[in-house]
Design a protein around this motif. Structure first.
Motif, PDB file in Angstrom:
ATOM      1  N   ILE A  81      26.784  29.255 -35.529  1.00 53.81           N
ATOM      2  CA  ILE A  81      25.219  28.993 -35.063  1.00 53.81           C
ATOM      3  C   ILE A  81      25.220  29.599 -33.741  1.00 53.81           C
ATOM      4  O   ILE A  81      26.253  29.382 -32.903  1.00 53.81           O
ATOM      5  N   ALA A 135      23.948  20.789 -37.560  1.00 54.83           N
ATOM      6  CA  ALA A 135      25.047  22.082 -37.648  1.00 54.83           C
ATOM      7  C   ALA A 135      26.343  21.215 -37.508  1.00 54.83           C
ATOM      8  O   ALA A 135      27.325  21.368 -38.019  1.00 54.83           O
ATOM      9  N   MET A 164      21.056  20.951 -33.884  1.00 61.99           N
ATOM     10  CA  MET A 164      22.585  21.025 -33.602  1.00 61.99           C
ATOM     11  C   MET A 164      23.194  19.973 -34.195  1.00 61.99           C
ATOM     12  O   MET A 164      24.455  20.148 -34.368  1.00 61.99           O
ATOM     13  N   LEU A 213      22.988  29.370 -30.370  1.00 60.32           N
ATOM     14  CA  LEU A 213      21.898  28.684 -29.729  1.00 60.32           C
ATOM     15  C   LEU A 213      21.370  29.332 -28.749  1.00 60.32           C
ATOM     16  O   LEU A 213      22.052  29.846 -27.936  1.00 60.32           O
ATOM     17  N   VAL A 237      28.974  25.989 -32.836  1.00 61.43           N
ATOM     18  CA  VAL A 237      27.728  26.273 -32.179  1.00 61.43           C
ATOM     19  C   VAL A 237      28.214  27.017 -30.793  1.00 61.43           C
ATOM     20  O   VAL A 237      29.091  26.633 -29.912  1.00 61.43           O
ATOM     21  N   THR A 282      29.059  22.339 -27.981  1.00 65.82           N
ATOM     22  CA  THR A 282      28.705  23.816 -27.851  1.00 65.82           C
ATOM     23  C   THR A 282      29.836  24.530 -27.183  1.00 65.82           C
ATOM     24  O   THR A 282      30.486  24.037 -25.978  1.00 65.82           O
TER      25      THR A 282
END
Length: 103
Positions: A43, A63, A60, A45, A70, A85
């Protein structure tokens, strides 16, 4: 997988839409996004200045539940989202990182 294009209609609206999804209900739009997350390998973001809204945080979490990495060029301001992240400098850096982990 989603969005198909980044030609957004009006990024100042609470819900960002593309010409392809402007007629979808919010519920159907979210289902489309969740299916794309489920089917994705990773992903990316979009978190301008570290801002992640409620729908972004929800996605999120989804995910993370599916163990999808991410990536973002900006670190989320929220500490919990930040720890989920990987901050990258560019999309090409993301691809490089993914190639290293698959080797």
């Amino acid at each position: 997988l989603y969005p198909i294009s980044i030609d957004f209609l009006d990024a100042t609206l609470p819900v960002v839409r593309t010409p392809n999804d402007q007629d979808l209900t919010l519920y159907d739009l979210e289902l489309l996004e969740l299916r794309a997350i489920r089917d994705a390998d990773f992903i990316v973001l979009h978190a301008p200045d570290g801002y992640v809204g409620l729908s972004g945080a929800f996605e999120m979490g989804y995910a993370t539940a599916y163990r999808k990495p991410v990536f973002s060029t900006n670190c989320p301001r929220d500490e919990m989202l930040a720890c989920q992240t990987t901050v990258i400098g560019s999309l090409s850096e993301t691809l490089d990182l993914l190639q290293l982990t698959s080797s």
